[in-house]
Design a protein around this motif. Structure first.
Motif, PDB file in Angstrom:
ATOM      1  N   PHE A 152       0.861  -1.174   0.000  1.00 11.68           N
ATOM      2  CA  PHE A 152       0.000   0.000   0.000  1.00 11.68           C
ATOM      3  C   PHE A 152       0.896   1.222   0.000  1.00 11.68           C
ATOM      4  O   PHE A 152       2.063   1.159   0.408  1.00 11.68           O
ATOM      5  CB  PHE A 152      -0.880   0.065   1.259  1.00 11.68           C
ATOM      6  N   LEU A 153       0.358   2.335  -0.446  1.00 12.35           N
ATOM      7  CA  LEU A 153       1.022   3.614  -0.271  1.00 12.35           C
ATOM      8  C   LEU A 153       0.315   4.300   0.895  1.00 12.35           C
ATOM      9  O   LEU A 153      -0.841   4.690   0.771  1.00 12.35           O
ATOM     10  CB  LEU A 153       0.912   4.459  -1.553  1.00 12.35           C
TER      11      LEU A 153
ATOM     12  N   PRO B 167      -4.266   3.816   3.749  1.00  9.85           N
ATOM     13  CA  PRO B 167      -3.632   3.074   2.659  1.00  9.85           C
ATOM     14  C   PRO B 167      -4.243   3.435   1.298  1.00  9.85           C
ATOM     15  O   PRO B 167      -5.465   3.497   1.165  1.00  9.85           O
ATOM     16  CB  PRO B 167      -3.914   1.607   3.007  1.00  9.85           C
ATOM     17  N   PHE B 168      -3.383   3.683   0.321  1.00  5.65           N
ATOM     18  CA  PHE B 168      -3.811   3.985  -1.041  1.00  5.65           C
ATOM     19  C   PHE B 168      -3.134   3.012  -2.017  1.00  5.65           C
ATOM     20  O   PHE B 168      -2.085   2.456  -1.702  1.00  5.65           O
ATOM     21  CB  PHE B 168      -3.428   5.419  -1.426  1.00  5.65           C
ATOM     22  N   PRO B 169      -3.709   2.838  -3.214  1.00  9.57           N
ATOM     23  CA  PRO B 169      -3.015   2.056  -4.248  1.00  9.57           C
ATOM     24  C   PRO B 169      -1.686   2.729  -4.606  1.00  9.57           C
ATOM     25  O   PRO B 169      -1.524   3.940  -4.436  1.00  9.57           O
ATOM     26  CB  PRO B 169      -3.993   2.092  -5.428  1.00  9.57           C
TER      27      PRO B 169
ATOM     28  N   PRO C 270      -7.689  -0.277   0.387  1.00 11.63           N
ATOM     29  CA  PRO C 270      -7.444   0.944  -0.393  1.00 11.63           C
ATOM     30  C   PRO C 270      -8.470   2.041  -0.126  1.00 11.63           C
ATOM     31  O   PRO C 270      -9.668   1.794  -0.151  1.00 11.63           O
ATOM     32  CB  PRO C 270      -7.511   0.434  -1.834  1.00 11.63           C
ATOM     33  N   TYR C 271      -7.984   3.232   0.190  1.00 14.85           N
ATOM     34  CA  TYR C 271      -8.755   4.444   0.493  1.00 14.85           C
ATOM     35  C   TYR C 271      -9.332   4.442   1.900  1.00 14.85           C
ATOM     36  O   TYR C 271     -10.140   5.296   2.252  1.00 14.85           O
ATOM     37  CB  TYR C 271      -9.840   4.688  -0.559  1.00 14.85           C
TER      38      TYR C 271
END
Length: 284
Positions: A5-6, A12-14, A157-158
């Motif tokens: 994750f970023l 956490p983001f893609p 994600p998100y």
């Protein structure tokens, strides 16, 4: 790229997400003619996008059948998406899964139109599991049970669905903001499309409306390579492990969640949405 994750400000983001979301939030200029689609992933984003695009062309399907969806409405939080938005002519169409606190501040002072689509989070869990395990741009769960736990914790994600939807629901009642649900589109698609038409200020003839309805059916979108993500490069998605257009139904969670999972979900749900007015969601 897979398995990560970023993480930005604890969410956490893609890995395709712009790393400097603060600059995007502070510096991107939203124009008054912009049309923005907001959603938490797997809420019916692509369905409402197709509806908006076909309303824009007054039912003419040539645009949606010849231009890739992520080029018609690029993702503002991705590097390539932002570049595409900057080159668009007015009116610009773009999309975002960003939580409200990350979205460009200029939107909230503009006359741009925003549409937020939401969906029963239990169905989002099921749909999200099948979708994210095929993508190579975020951490992949080993099992449905693991993804279910991630979702309740907001480690998907998100981030947290609860935080996302409660944040954007603050916009309810704003003249330039429409909230619509996946469930109401399923229940009466014609009424849903007419609602979006009215919000966008677009009048359609009966023939134009029928063309929109025909081309936003699940089968029409599943068959349209410009809309079904089958042309998404293999560097981003393993098409052998999943697809965007899976079932297109409501209530599928009943086929997947165990009694224990349903009980665990209900407990967290009641706690997280306790501050919202009763009847905020059509699935309640």
């Amino acid at each position: 790229m897979a398995g990560e994750f970023l993480w930005i400000e604890g969410i956490p983001f893609p890995t395709t997400t712009i790393k400097d979301l603060k600059s995007l939030r502070d510096e991107f200029v939203v124009r008054d003619d912009d049309v923005v689609i907001f959603s938490y992933p797997k809420s019916g984003t692509n369905w409402i996008l197709e509806i908006v695009h076909l309303i824009h062309t007054k039912g003419d399907p040539s645009w949606v059948q010849t231009v890739l969806k992520w080029e018609r409405s690029p993702w503002i939080e991705s590097i390539t998406g932002l570049e595409l938005i900057e080159t668009q002519k007015d009116p610009r169409f773009y999309s975002s899964h960003l939580p409200i606190d990350f979205f460009p501040k200029s939107f909230f002072k503009s006359k741009a139109k925003g549409i937020y689509i939401m969906r029963d989070p239990r169905d989002i869990i099921v749909s999200g599991y099948h979708f994210w395990k095929a993508l190579k741009i975020s951490r992949i769960p080993d099992s449905f049970e693991e993804y279910f736990e991630w979702f309740l914790q907001g480690n998907v994600p998100y981030g947290s669905w609860f935080d996302h939807v409660c944040g954007w629901l603050q916009m309810k009642g704003k003249e330039n903001f429409l909230i619509i649900s996946y469930e109401e589109l399923h229940q009466d698609l014609r009424a849903g499309v007419e609602k979006v038409c009215q919000f966008l200020g677009t009048k359609l003839s009966p023939e134009e409306l029928n063309s929109v309805l025909k081309n936003v059916s699940f089968q029409a979108m599943k068959d349209n390579k410009m809309s079904n993500y089958s042309l998404l490069p293999d560097t981003y998605m393993d098409h052998s492990k999943g697809c965007l257009m899976r079932k297109g139904i409501t209530g599928d969670w009943k086929n997947h969640l165990t009694a224990a999972q349903t009980e665990a979900f209900d407990k967290v749900y009641r706690e997280k949405v306790a501050g919202l007015p009763q009847g905020s969601f059509p699935w309640e």
